[in-house]
Scaffold this motif. Structure first.
Motif, mmCIF file in Angstrom:
data_model
loop_
_atom_site.group_PDB
_atom_site.id
_atom_site.type_symbol
_atom_site.label_atom_id
_atom_site.label_comp_id
_atom_site.label_asym_id
_atom_site.label_seq_id
_atom_site.Cartn_x
_atom_site.Cartn_y
_atom_site.Cartn_z
ATOM 1 N N PHE A 16 39.590 -27.474 -66.309
ATOM 2 C CA PHE A 16 39.100 -26.454 -67.233
ATOM 3 C C PHE A 16 40.261 -25.622 -67.772
ATOM 4 O O PHE A 16 40.370 -25.382 -68.977
ATOM 5 C CB PHE A 16 38.074 -25.568 -66.525
ATOM 6 N N VAL A 17 41.148 -25.193 -66.882
ATOM 7 C CA VAL A 17 42.306 -24.390 -67.291
ATOM 8 C C VAL A 17 43.226 -25.212 -68.199
ATOM 9 O O VAL A 17 43.716 -24.727 -69.224
ATOM 10 C CB VAL A 17 43.050 -23.838 -66.056
ATOM 11 N N GLU A 87 26.728 -20.978 -82.131
ATOM 12 C CA GLU A 87 27.320 -19.705 -81.718
ATOM 13 C C GLU A 87 28.744 -19.987 -81.231
ATOM 14 O O GLU A 87 28.926 -20.688 -80.236
ATOM 15 C CB GLU A 87 26.486 -19.080 -80.602
ATOM 16 N N PRO A 88 29.761 -19.479 -81.934
ATOM 17 C CA PRO A 88 31.130 -19.739 -81.480
ATOM 18 C C PRO A 88 31.361 -19.174 -80.073
ATOM 19 O O PRO A 88 30.916 -18.081 -79.756
ATOM 20 C CB PRO A 88 32.004 -18.992 -82.503
ATOM 21 N N MET A 89 32.049 -19.946 -79.269
ATOM 22 C CA MET A 89 32.424 -19.542 -77.911
ATOM 23 C C MET A 89 31.214 -19.175 -77.048
ATOM 24 O O MET A 89 31.293 -18.285 -76.197
ATOM 25 C CB MET A 89 33.418 -18.367 -77.959
ATOM 26 N N ALA A 90 30.115 -19.873 -77.236
ATOM 27 C CA ALA A 90 28.901 -19.609 -76.444
ATOM 28 C C ALA A 90 29.168 -19.893 -74.971
ATOM 29 O O ALA A 90 29.757 -20.930 -74.628
ATOM 30 C CB ALA A 90 27.745 -20.464 -76.940
ATOM 31 N N PRO A 91 28.754 -18.999 -74.080
ATOM 32 C CA PRO A 91 28.959 -19.215 -72.641
ATOM 33 C C PRO A 91 28.373 -20.545 -72.156
ATOM 34 O O PRO A 91 28.953 -21.182 -71.270
ATOM 35 C CB PRO A 91 28.250 -18.026 -71.996
ATOM 36 N N ILE A 95 29.970 -23.376 -69.543
ATOM 37 C CA ILE A 95 29.265 -23.768 -68.322
ATOM 38 C C ILE A 95 29.042 -25.272 -68.304
ATOM 39 O O ILE A 95 29.343 -25.959 -67.316
ATOM 40 C CB ILE A 95 27.933 -22.990 -68.186
ATOM 41 N N LEU A 96 28.522 -25.806 -69.415
ATOM 42 C CA LEU A 96 28.292 -27.259 -69.492
ATOM 43 C C LEU A 96 29.618 -28.020 -69.409
ATOM 44 O O LEU A 96 29.688 -29.088 -68.788
ATOM 45 C CB LEU A 96 27.543 -27.618 -70.768
ATOM 46 N N MET A 101 33.085 -31.545 -66.231
ATOM 47 C CA MET A 101 34.335 -31.810 -65.519
ATOM 48 C C MET A 101 34.088 -31.989 -64.027
ATOM 49 O O MET A 101 34.696 -32.863 -63.394
ATOM 50 C CB MET A 101 35.327 -30.670 -65.767
ATOM 51 N N LEU A 102 33.195 -31.210 -63.460
ATOM 52 C CA LEU A 102 32.888 -31.310 -62.036
ATOM 53 C C LEU A 102 32.308 -32.682 -61.698
ATOM 54 O O LEU A 102 32.693 -33.301 -60.703
ATOM 55 C CB LEU A 102 31.923 -30.191 -61.609
ATOM 56 N N VAL A 103 31.416 -33.181 -62.532
ATOM 57 C CA VAL A 103 30.842 -34.514 -62.297
ATOM 58 C C VAL A 103 31.953 -35.566 -62.357
ATOM 59 O O VAL A 103 32.024 -36.461 -61.504
ATOM 60 C CB VAL A 103 29.709 -34.828 -63.303
ATOM 61 N N VAL A 104 32.833 -35.451 -63.350
ATOM 62 C CA VAL A 104 33.946 -36.402 -63.458
ATOM 63 C C VAL A 104 34.836 -36.322 -62.219
ATOM 64 O O VAL A 104 35.222 -37.341 -61.648
ATOM 65 C CB VAL A 104 34.754 -36.147 -64.752
#
Length: 183
Positions: A16-17, A87-91, A95-96, A101-104
């Motif tokens: 993510f980072v 919506e730009p930069m929607a939370p 999250i998704l 990334m977590l699933v990968v």
């Protein structure tokens, strides 16, 4: 298991980072073209496309003779079109994105776990994931230019991002996967 889960959570965070740093940099902009007028281009797309979706121009649904003529004369395009705004930069996107990334990362951890006994050192484990990531990025990143005639620059940029994401995950996961401590 708790050690592996922690490793997966942190590896997804590393991805993510990496993604935030990569996509917020100016580097990806070098692979993108610009329209002469974004508003006019948007209006033209709305007029020509029946709704949100992915379009290939010329359409493979054309008869073979027409398709051959249109491909030879150009232009050729793949258009990912979303008629409604967002919506730009929607939370929810972040999250998704993290969950994706977590699933990968969990799938990568499964591969790493299967090879754990033959990868005794940190760098052998990290290298295993990095090579797998290079293979995945190479396959996915070069697919568009070869089969869909998309520009190399954008696809290579995505391949670089994907390889970097796998590298970030591999460097973290390797620290949480030890042959002598199988959880």
């Amino acid at each position: 298991m708790p050690r592996t889960l922690l490793g997966c959570l942190l590896a997804a965070l590393a991805m993510f980072v990496w993604g935030a740093a990569f996509w917020m940099s100016s580097l990806p902009l070098h692979a993108l073209g610009r329209t002469a007028d974004d508003e006019a281009a948007g209006k033209a797309l709305r007029q020509m496309l029946p709704g949100s979706g992915t379009y290939i121009v010329p359409s493979p649904a054309n008869d073979p003779e027409t398709l051959d003529k249109l491909i030879r004369s150009g232009p050729i395009a793949t258009i990912h079109f979303r008629d409604e705004g967002i919506e730009p930069m929607a939370p929810s996107v972040f999250i998704l994105g993290y969950l994706h990334m977590l699933v990968v990362v969990i799938l990568i951890a499964v591969l790493l776990g299967a090879a754990r006994d033959s990868l005794p050192g940190y760098w052998s484990r990290a290298g295993f994931v990095i090579v797998a990531g290079f293979a995945a990025a190479f396959f996915a990143g070069l697919n568009g230019p070869i089969w869909w005639h998309q520009p190399w620059s954008w696809n290579l940029m995505n391949a670089l991002y994907e390889f970097g994401a796998w590298t970030a995950a591999g460097l973290v996961l390797a620290a949480f996967s030890h042959p002598q401590n199988p959880d």
